[in-house]
Design an enzyme around this catalytic site. Structure first.
Site, PDB file in Angstrom:
ATOM      1  CD  GLU A 195      37.077  38.065  47.804  1.00 53.33           C
ATOM      2  OE1 GLU A 195      36.813  39.148  47.633  1.00 53.33           O
ATOM      3  OE2 GLU A 195      37.407  37.081  46.846  1.00 53.33           O
ATOM      4  CE  LYS A 204      36.522  33.759  44.518  1.00 57.46           C
ATOM      5  NZ  LYS A 204      37.297  34.121  43.867  1.00 57.46           N
ATOM      6  CE  LYS A 208      35.622  40.944  44.573  1.00 55.68           C
ATOM      7  NZ  LYS A 208      36.389  40.019  45.039  1.00 55.68           N
ATOM      8  CD  GLU A 242      37.269  44.260  39.781  1.00 54.88           C
ATOM      9  OE1 GLU A 242      37.311  43.916  41.169  1.00 54.88           O
ATOM     10  OE2 GLU A 242      36.969  43.560  38.927  1.00 54.88           O
ATOM     11  CG  ASN A 263      40.071  41.525  38.957  1.00 52.28           C
ATOM     12  OD1 ASN A 263      40.634  40.467  39.383  1.00 52.28           O
ATOM     13  ND2 ASN A 263      38.556  41.269  39.002  1.00 52.28           N
ATOM     14  CD  GLU A 318      40.183  44.408  43.167  1.00 51.30           C
ATOM     15  OE1 GLU A 318      39.172  43.543  42.855  1.00 51.30           O
ATOM     16  OE2 GLU A 318      39.849  45.725  43.041  1.00 51.30           O
ATOM     17  CB  SER A 319      42.550  38.209  41.205  1.00 52.13           C
ATOM     18  OG  SER A 319      41.127  38.637  41.527  1.00 52.13           O
TER      19      SER A 319
END
Length: 261
Positions: free
Chosen positions: A56, A58, A119, A168, A188, A218-219
């Site tokens: 990503e 970001k 995103k 998500e 997530n 994710e994350s």
């Protein structure tokens, strides 16, 4: 009001302003002109990749502030591609994440060919046309932002535009959204209200998703051991951003991460 509610409220204002600047029918015509261009499949990339990593781009987050304010969209995404990313995620929200649609266009012009996830906090079909125009391959739809019928409509429109959907969820209450059969189901690990992160969320919810779902965690993923365990639990994709972006050379950090895998 938690941070997600704040972001979505601002997004509604932002989308209306965008419609005033470029009327929907004008945007639709711009997209129609490029619809014969095929987009790379993120779903296929994840299911055939050895790493499955969605790297990503970001630069900022609501909880951490600036992560890499000088991060360049013509350098880092291409470096991710060269160093083994299966796909990319590029933040396009400006106010909270320091991104913009142009970052995807710039990344494409720099030579990025692999799938790119748009995103953002998508609440209006107008944003799907924006995603297609700037060069995205897939879009993120967040269950917590959308009613089930809204999500279904956006998913169908995305497919009509040649975009795949990463849907998500982050709680059991949102599992019904998986019945919409998105291209990929994302879990997530970060609570969207409190921003507390716990990777156990992926392990817990994975068992409750359809067996044939292409699962993305994710994350909060910061070490290769976690990726190995998630893969054993049935995940094909692993979205990692801050872990790479906070380093001096995100592309090199990705390369080292994959070598440890």
């Amino acid at each position: 009001m938690d941070i997600l509610e704040e972001i979505v409220a601002h997004k509604r204002v932002e989308v209306e302003a965008a419609k005033q600047a470029v009327a929907p029918q004008v945007l639709h015509r711009q997209v129609e002109a490029i619809l014969d261009f095929s987009t790379a499949s993120m779903k296929q990339a994840l299911t055939t990749s050895e790493s499955g990593i969605i790297a990503e781009f970001k630069r900022k987050s609501p909880s951490k502030g600036w992560i890499k304010e000088d991060g360049q969209p013509d350098i880092i995404p291409l470096s991710y591609q060269k160093n083994g990313a299966a796909a990319l995620s590029i933040l396009t929200d400006q106010k909270y994440f320091g991104g913009c649609d142009e970052f995807i266009s710039i990344a494409r012009r720099s030579g990025v060919k692999i799938p790119v996830l748009y995103k953002n906090f998508v609440i209006d079909e107008y944003q799907l046309f924006q995603a297609r125009l700037c060069g995205a391959s897939a879009v993120l739809l967040i269950a917590a932002d959308l009613k089930l019928d809204e999500c279904r409509t956006l998913l169908n429109t995305a497919h009509e535009l040649g975009l795949e959907v990463l849907l998500e969820i982050h709680s059991e209450q949102e599992l019904e959204y998986a019945a919409l059969e998105p291209d990929m189901c994302g879990i997530n690990n970060r609570n969207l209200g409190s921003f507390v992160t716990d990777v156990e969320n992926s392990f817990r919810l994975a068992e409750l998703l359809p067996k044939d779902a292409v699962k993305v965690s994710e994350s909060g993923i910061s070490n290769p051991d976690t990726v190995r365990k998630l893969r054993e639990a049935g995940f094909s994709g692993f979205l990692i951003g801050e872990n790479f972006m906070k380093t001096a050379d995100p592309g090199l950090a990705l390369k080292e991460f994959i070598s440890e895998l």
